[in-house]
Structure formats: C-alpha cells, structure tokens
Design an enzyme around this catalytic site. Sequence first.
Site, PDB file in Angstrom:
ATOM      1  N   LYS A 259      23.853 -20.967  -1.688  1.00  0.00           N
ATOM      2  CA  LYS A 259      22.654 -21.526  -2.338  1.00  0.00           C
ATOM      3  C   LYS A 259      22.601 -21.008  -3.774  1.00  0.00           C
ATOM      4  O   LYS A 259      23.342 -21.510  -4.612  1.00  0.00           O
ATOM      5  CB  LYS A 259      21.426 -21.193  -1.500  1.00  0.00           C
ATOM      6  CG  LYS A 259      21.543 -21.776  -0.076  1.00  0.00           C
ATOM      7  CD  LYS A 259      20.296 -21.608   0.727  1.00  0.00           C
ATOM      8  CE  LYS A 259      20.522 -21.862   2.203  1.00  0.00           C
ATOM      9  NZ  LYS A 259      20.862 -23.236   2.554  1.00  0.00           N
TER      10      LYS A 259
ATOM     11  N   SER B 216      12.655 -21.995   4.790  1.00  0.00           N
ATOM     12  CA  SER B 216      13.372 -23.013   4.027  1.00  0.00           C
ATOM     13  C   SER B 216      12.633 -24.337   3.906  1.00  0.00           C
ATOM     14  O   SER B 216      12.883 -25.097   2.982  1.00  0.00           O
ATOM     15  CB  SER B 216      14.752 -23.249   4.639  1.00  0.00           C
ATOM     16  OG  SER B 216      14.647 -23.564   6.005  1.00  0.00           O
TER      17      SER B 216
ATOM     18  N   HIS C 177      17.277 -18.038   1.220  1.00  0.00           N
ATOM     19  CA  HIS C 177      16.558 -18.659   0.102  1.00  0.00           C
ATOM     20  C   HIS C 177      15.902 -17.638  -0.825  1.00  0.00           C
ATOM     21  O   HIS C 177      15.121 -18.017  -1.690  1.00  0.00           O
ATOM     22  CB  HIS C 177      15.502 -19.634   0.635  1.00  0.00           C
ATOM     23  CG  HIS C 177      16.109 -20.875   1.195  1.00  0.00           C
ATOM     24  ND1 HIS C 177      16.497 -21.941   0.416  1.00  0.00           N
ATOM     25  CD2 HIS C 177      16.444 -21.192   2.461  1.00  0.00           C
ATOM     26  CE1 HIS C 177      17.017 -22.880   1.180  1.00  0.00           C
ATOM     27  NE2 HIS C 177      17.001 -22.449   2.434  1.00  0.00           N
TER      28      HIS C 177
HETATM   29  N1  PMP Z   1      19.543 -19.469   6.837  1.00  0.00           N
HETATM   30  C1  PMP Z   1      18.642 -20.225   6.213  1.00  0.00           C
HETATM   31  C2  PMP Z   1      17.222 -19.762   6.153  1.00  0.00           C
HETATM   32  C3  PMP Z   1      19.040 -21.432   5.610  1.00  0.00           C
HETATM   33  O1  PMP Z   1      18.147 -22.221   4.985  1.00  0.00           O
HETATM   34  C4  PMP Z   1      20.399 -21.823   5.667  1.00  0.00           C
HETATM   35  C5  PMP Z   1      20.894 -23.094   4.998  1.00  0.00           C
HETATM   36  N2  PMP Z   1      20.319 -24.255   5.414  1.00  0.00           N
HETATM   37  C6  PMP Z   1      21.287 -21.000   6.341  1.00  0.00           C
HETATM   38  C7  PMP Z   1      20.847 -19.825   6.903  1.00  0.00           C
HETATM   39  C8  PMP Z   1      22.726 -21.378   6.460  1.00  0.00           C
HETATM   40  O2  PMP Z   1      23.411 -21.057   5.297  1.00  0.00           O
HETATM   41  P1  PMP Z   1      24.774 -21.788   4.942  1.00  0.00           P
HETATM   42  O3  PMP Z   1      24.434 -23.097   4.323  1.00  0.00           O
HETATM   43  O4  PMP Z   1      25.454 -20.833   4.009  1.00  0.00           O
HETATM   44  O5  PMP Z   1      25.527 -21.944   6.226  1.00  0.00           O
END
Ligand code: PMP
Length: 391
Positions: A239, A180, A208
């Site tokens: 996302k 990310s 992502h």
């Molecule tokens: N996994 C990854 C790789 C992320 O980037 C994120 C979001 N920052 C999440 C999980 C968490 O997802 P959510 O925003 O739906 O809680």
Amino acid sequence: MKGFEYLQRELDEMKEQGTFRKLVPLESEQGSKVVINGKEVIQLSSNNYLGLTSHPRLRQAALSAVEKYGAGTGSVRTIAGTLTMHEELEKKLAEFKHTEAALVFQSGFTTNQGVLSAILTDKDVVISDALNHASIIDGIRLTKAARKVYKHADTKDLERALKESADYRVRLIVTDGVFSMDGNIAPLPEIVELAEKYDALVMVDDAHASGVLGENGRGTVNHFGLDGRVHIQVGTLSKAIGVLGGYVASTRTLIDYLIHKGRPFLFSTSHPPAVTEACIEAINVLIEEPELIEKLWENTRFFKKGLEELGFQTGTSETPITPVIVGDEALSHKFSDRLLEYGVFAQGIAFPTVAKGMARVRTIVTAQHSKEELQEALTIFEKAAKELSIL
Ligand code: PMP
C-alpha cells in the site's frame, strides 16, 4: 464445459441484484490520474498513499536489481531463496518499527494467515475485532484456537471477552490498526492497557497505517506512543510502500519461530529482487522525504472537509480512507459508475466486504493528488450524487 451451473446461478443472481462487478483495467501506471477505457480519470481507489508505486527512486532500485540479480529467486526462503537483500530489508523494517526483528511474507494477506496459524493451538484463544480484515479472519480459521469476536472498536466488549477467557494458555487480541473500509483508528491505548491487565498478547495489522501514521509512517503503535508494548505488528509492503509483500515485526523469538512454522513463508517462493530492492528504497524514502506524508495529510483534510461540507455521510473516518456511505448496494455501484463516467474512479463497496445496508463508495486520497484534482473530484461527486438523489 459442464459442472459449474451452480456457480453460474449465483452469478446470475448477482447480475439481477446489480452487484455483479467487472474488473476495471488501468491502461496507465498507477497515479493521481489513470487511464480507463481510453479516458484519463482522477484515481481515488488506490492504496498508493504516498505515490511510491512510481517514485523515481523505487523505479531505479527495481531496474538495478533486475540487471544485477535477474527476474526471480528460484526457491523458497528456507531452501535456496534467501538473498542478502531479503535480510537487509528485514533488518530495515525491524529498525523502522522499533522491534528486535522482522520477517517478510509474500503479501499482507499471507502474513496474517501465516502468523495466526503458526502461533495458536487448541490451548489458546484469539479475541478479534468484528471488523477485522478478511486475512485475519482466514488466519483465525486456520487455527484450532477458540475464537471470540468483540464489537467493533468496543473496549468494554473486549474486556468482557478477556474475562470470559481466563482459562486459556494464550489470549491473543487482534485488531486492524486502521480499518480498511471505514478509515477509523483502533483504540490501541485502551486495548494495550486491557492486554496488560489481563496478561494477553496484542497483534495489530497496520496495513493502512504504515507510511501513513506515526513518525515517518511507523504506524499506529508509534502514533500512540506504544513502542515496545504491542507484541506483533503486521504491515504490508503493497500500500503506502508501493510494491508488494507483507511483514511481521516482533521479537527475535517470534521471528525465529515463524521461520520454522510460518507456512506461507516456508512453502512459497521468495520475492523477486526488484520487489525487495524497491521495498528497501521505499523505507529510505519514508525516512528521507517526510514531506510526502505531510502532503498526504494536507490532502486528506481538504478532501474530507469538502465531502462533509457537501453533506455526504463519511462515517467515523480519521485517516485518508474516507467512505461515502450510500446504504443501498445497487445504488452505490451506480454512483461509482456515474462518477467514472464524469471522470472519477472511486469503487463501490458492498456486502460481504461491508455489512448489508452499509454499501459505499470508498475514497482514498494520496500525496500525489493536486488541490485542483481534488476540487474537481468534489464537483463531480456533488453532480453525480444530486442526479441519483443521494444528496
Ligand atoms: N490487512 C488489511 C487491513 C488490508 O486492508 C489488506 C489489503 N486489502 C491486507 C491486510 C492484505 O495486504 P496485501 O494486499 O499486501 O496482501
């Protein structure tokens, strides 16, 4: 009230170091442009890859769901909070991911926590990429399993960790599909080969990658032609899908087990109807409007090339996430502030989200951006960076 002086001291230190951040409220809906402090600026900080947060079909699905089913569900899934639409979404997600079954959690964060904490015990070992997301790290912290961390995306180091852990009942390799903060893709084909060689399980967090990579946005597993060879696929509905939630797509056995043992699933109320119906419609949009993903990639290529031609350090990115690496933490926040002043919202990201000395402004283009907006953003990046001697 007295009692939190020790926390205030830490906050004061952050202020001195220039790393204290205020939240930036948007005064408009999410989009390629947003209103901040009364001014319209180009949005390069959201995860709204396909612009689905405000897609007319999702809006309508959410509105109809509220009218028909109300605002909330009033219970956790396992007691009285499962509506037929929850199961419909899970069926759709399983079909989409080419797996036997899927289960929705309240967020991507709780999905990682819930899955990892449920399936591992002190007889097992989890082998995790050094740059995995915080929710994976926290999920691992909740287990009694032994932990091994391999160097980021380094399959030689992964093999070392696998060789060192022959005595455990289960060896679970876990990796982000797309990282990310850097936008690079995990070396999944090599990871899967190693897993098969050493009889390990593989879990991929495609937060992502879903809606971004693979056929109709099915994610990294499909992108690499690995359908059926990755044991656990985690995704987020927050996302590219544009709404809220997370899910795990896997075998019927794993899903049935999580229904009994996944703690966030068991002990937290289910998604409101508007969320679930909007997510169902989002999957329909992914299947029926593939041009959104094409536009996302066209914009990605244009903006990445523009940043590179200007001379910015963009690291190892291969996806719509493009970091502009500045290094110094305070300077990267200053750069972000200057960009905002000139009309671009791109957040500065520093330690502990990224390693010390690797602070950056992270950009994410979406399918909603026009070429003109992206060109204007590039001009503003150049101006602000030159003023701050970053370029
Ligand atoms: N996994 C990854 C790789 C992320 O980037 C994120 C979001 N920052 C999440 C999980 C968490 O997802 P959510 O925003 O739906 O809680």
